[in-house]
Motif scaffolding. Structure first.
Motif, PDB file in Angstrom:
ATOM      1  N   PRO A 225       0.798  -1.229   0.000  1.00 39.09           N
ATOM      2  CA  PRO A 225       0.000   0.000   0.000  1.00 39.09           C
ATOM      3  C   PRO A 225       0.829   1.276   0.000  1.00 39.09           C
ATOM      4  CG  PRO A 225      -0.946  -1.585   1.531  1.00 39.09           C
ATOM      5  CD  PRO A 225       0.387  -2.144   1.100  1.00 39.09           C
ATOM      6  N   GLU A 226       2.036   1.228   0.563  1.00 39.35           N
ATOM      7  CA  GLU A 226       2.857   2.431   0.632  1.00 39.35           C
ATOM      8  C   GLU A 226       3.303   2.888  -0.758  1.00 39.35           C
ATOM      9  OE1 GLU A 226       2.383   0.574   4.338  1.00 39.35           O
ATOM     10  OE2 GLU A 226       3.348  -0.321   2.561  1.00 39.35           O
ATOM     11  N   GLU A 227       3.807   1.967  -1.569  1.00 33.22           N
ATOM     12  CA  GLU A 227       4.254   2.365  -2.906  1.00 33.22           C
ATOM     13  C   GLU A 227       3.063   2.698  -3.798  1.00 33.22           C
ATOM     14  OE1 GLU A 227       6.560  -0.840  -4.566  1.00 33.22           O
ATOM     15  OE2 GLU A 227       5.181  -2.348  -3.789  1.00 33.22           O
ATOM     16  N   PHE A 228       1.941   2.022  -3.567  1.00 33.64           N
ATOM     17  CA  PHE A 228       0.724   2.356  -4.300  1.00 33.64           C
ATOM     18  C   PHE A 228       0.303   3.790  -3.977  1.00 33.64           C
ATOM     19  CE2 PHE A 228      -3.779   2.610  -5.082  1.00 33.64           C
ATOM     20  CZ  PHE A 228      -3.991   1.825  -6.207  1.00 33.64           C
ATOM     21  N   GLY A 229       0.340   4.133  -2.686  1.00 35.51           N
ATOM     22  CA  GLY A 229      -0.049   5.471  -2.262  1.00 35.51           C
ATOM     23  C   GLY A 229       0.835   6.552  -2.856  1.00 35.51           C
ATOM     24  N   GLN A 230       2.127   6.281  -2.975  1.00 41.37           N
ATOM     25  CA  GLN A 230       3.033   7.272  -3.548  1.00 41.37           C
ATOM     26  C   GLN A 230       2.727   7.533  -5.021  1.00 41.37           C
ATOM     27  OE1 GLN A 230       5.103   9.195  -1.919  1.00 41.37           O
ATOM     28  NE2 GLN A 230       4.812   8.180   0.059  1.00 41.37           N
ATOM     29  N   THR A 231       2.319   6.489  -5.733  1.00 39.62           N
ATOM     30  CA  THR A 231       1.915   6.682  -7.134  1.00 39.62           C
ATOM     31  C   THR A 231       0.676   7.551  -7.206  1.00 39.62           C
ATOM     32  OG1 THR A 231       2.829   4.524  -7.737  1.00 39.62           O
ATOM     33  CG2 THR A 231       1.225   5.490  -9.247  1.00 39.62           C
ATOM     34  N   CYS A 232      -0.278   7.282  -6.322  1.00 41.78           N
ATOM     35  CA  CYS A 232      -1.484   8.096  -6.257  1.00 41.78           C
ATOM     36  C   CYS A 232      -1.142   9.555  -5.974  1.00 41.78           C
ATOM     37  CB  CYS A 232      -2.423   7.538  -5.178  1.00 41.78           C
ATOM     38  SG  CYS A 232      -3.919   8.526  -4.918  1.00 41.78           S
ATOM     39  N   ALA A 233      -0.268   9.780  -4.991  1.00 45.00           N
ATOM     40  CA  ALA A 233       0.093  11.150  -4.625  1.00 45.00           C
ATOM     41  C   ALA A 233       0.747  11.884  -5.798  1.00 45.00           C
ATOM     42  CB  ALA A 233       1.026  11.141  -3.418  1.00 45.00           C
ATOM     43  N   PHE A 234       1.581  11.185  -6.559  1.00 42.00           N
ATOM     44  CA  PHE A 234       2.196  11.840  -7.716  1.00 42.00           C
ATOM     45  C   PHE A 234       1.137  12.250  -8.738  1.00 42.00           C
ATOM     46  CE2 PHE A 234       3.852  11.821 -12.028  1.00 42.00           C
ATOM     47  CZ  PHE A 234       4.815  12.820 -11.918  1.00 42.00           C
ATOM     48  N   LEU A 235       0.164  11.375  -8.984  1.00 49.48           N
ATOM     49  CA  LEU A 235      -0.898  11.713  -9.935  1.00 49.48           C
ATOM     50  C   LEU A 235      -1.727  12.907  -9.462  1.00 49.48           C
ATOM     51  CD1 LEU A 235      -2.179   8.191 -11.032  1.00 49.48           C
ATOM     52  CD2 LEU A 235      -0.888   9.830 -12.422  1.00 49.48           C
ATOM     53  N   CYS A 236      -1.716  13.151  -8.146  1.00 49.29           N
ATOM     54  CA  CYS A 236      -2.437  14.292  -7.593  1.00 49.29           C
ATOM     55  C   CYS A 236      -1.585  15.552  -7.548  1.00 49.29           C
ATOM     56  CB  CYS A 236      -2.926  13.963  -6.181  1.00 49.29           C
ATOM     57  SG  CYS A 236      -4.134  12.619  -6.108  1.00 49.29           S
ATOM     58  N   SER A 237      -0.335  15.445  -7.897  1.00 46.62           N
ATOM     59  CA  SER A 237       0.606  16.558  -7.740  1.00 46.62           C
ATOM     60  C   SER A 237       0.504  17.567  -8.871  1.00 46.62           C
ATOM     61  CB  SER A 237       2.038  16.011  -7.682  1.00 46.62           C
ATOM     62  OG  SER A 237       2.472  15.619  -8.976  1.00 46.62           O
ATOM     63  N   VAL A 238       1.193  18.685  -8.677  1.00 49.22           N
ATOM     64  CA  VAL A 238       1.249  19.697  -9.734  1.00 49.22           C
ATOM     65  C   VAL A 238       2.055  19.198 -10.928  1.00 49.22           C
ATOM     66  CG1 VAL A 238       0.976  21.631  -8.144  1.00 49.22           C
ATOM     67  CG2 VAL A 238       3.279  20.811  -8.697  1.00 49.22           C
ATOM     68  N   HIS A 239       2.920  18.220 -10.694  1.00 52.77           N
ATOM     69  CA  HIS A 239       3.777  17.699 -11.759  1.00 52.77           C
ATOM     70  C   HIS A 239       3.014  16.798 -12.738  1.00 52.77           C
ATOM     71  CE1 HIS A 239       6.855  19.285  -9.184  1.00 52.77           C
ATOM     72  NE2 HIS A 239       6.550  18.431  -8.222  1.00 52.77           N
TER      73      HIS A 239
END
Length: 259
Positions: A225-239
């Motif tokens: 879940p941790e690495e999954f969450g980081q992918t989600c956070a990137f998709l939510c980012s300004v980048h």
């Protein structure tokens, strides 16, 4: 990397455990205030306490079934101006297609297709007005590759994917993106429940089933879940502002395709 979303407000559905929890923690780490959701009040309270202990962000907990009108209203009342929406929900239990009743099929479609669309309808217009918004839908690898017994879940999630393929392009010019993350075999309670079922059917031990399934994955392990969450956070980012309408497969290479 600074994701550029500190101070943003995020609703993460079904986030008291599993992949939703991973997404909530990654967004909180990025500085987002988070609305947590789950049906088990005790589990939800523990997740909220863990989140508050680790990150200096606002945390609201909503104990409710997000598939119901009351559950959705509670989430929207708690955060009517969310900048980020992570759609997540439990899927129907494994069952052969011949055993599915009309009621079960309708419930499955509400869980995994209608509910995310309703929340998008409620929140995206505000995101558009403010010029920023991120929607991430947690679907499944089974949208692309059939998994025995998950026909209803797969069909409903594929329906959501097709529905939003047009919507995301309709709103793309307003600063709002919609993307999907397709988990493969992630080390969650749902996967472990599948081990138990497979062990009962095969007569093998749960550990033997676990090792055999991990060996099928080119990376030789399950996701977490941790690495999954980081992918989600990137998709939510300004980048990730130029990424929309995409299906991001997180499966360790299990799905065998070039495209």
């Amino acid at each position: 990397m600074d994701l550029g979303i500190a101070g943003r407000k995020a609703i993460v559905c079904a986030s008291s455990r599993g992949l939703g929890r991973g997404c909530a923690f990654a967004l909180a780490e990025a500085g987002c205030d988070v609305v947590l959701n789950g049906r088990n009040e005790e589990t939800l309270a523990k997740t909220a306490a863990d989140l508050k202990a680790r990150f200096n962000v606002g945390v609201i907990s909503i104990a409710a079934d997000v598939s119901t009108s009351d559950g959705q209203k509670a989430l929207l009342d708690a955060c009517p101006d969310a900048d980020i929406l992570v759609n997540n929900n439990g899927g129907p239990p494994r069952k052969d297609y011949t055993e599915l009743t009309r009621e079960a099929m309708l419930d499955g479609v509400v869980q995994n297709m209608v509910t995310p669309i309703e929340l998008i309808q409620a929140l995206v217009p505000g995101m558009q007005a403010r010029g920023f918004g991120r929607v991430v839908n947690i679907t499944s690898m089974s949208v692309r590759m059939p998994i025995e017994g998950l026909d209803l879940s797969s069909g409903a999630r594929a329906g959501l994917t097709a529905f939003l393929a047009g919507v995301c392009r309709q709103i793309a010019g307003s600063g709002v993106t919609i993307n999907n993350i397709l988990p493969g075999k992630m080390d969650t309670d749902r996967l472990r429940g599948g081990f138990e079922r497979a062990a009962q059917m095969s007569g093998k031990s749960i550990e033997d089933v676990r090792k055999a399934q991990a060996a099928e994955i080119p990376m030789g392990r399950f996701g977490n879940p941790e690495e999954f969450g980081q992918t989600c956070a990137f998709l939510c980012s300004v980048h990730a502002g130029y990424i929309t309408g995409q299906n991001i497969l997180l499966d360790g290479g299990l799905y065998p395709a070039a495209f």
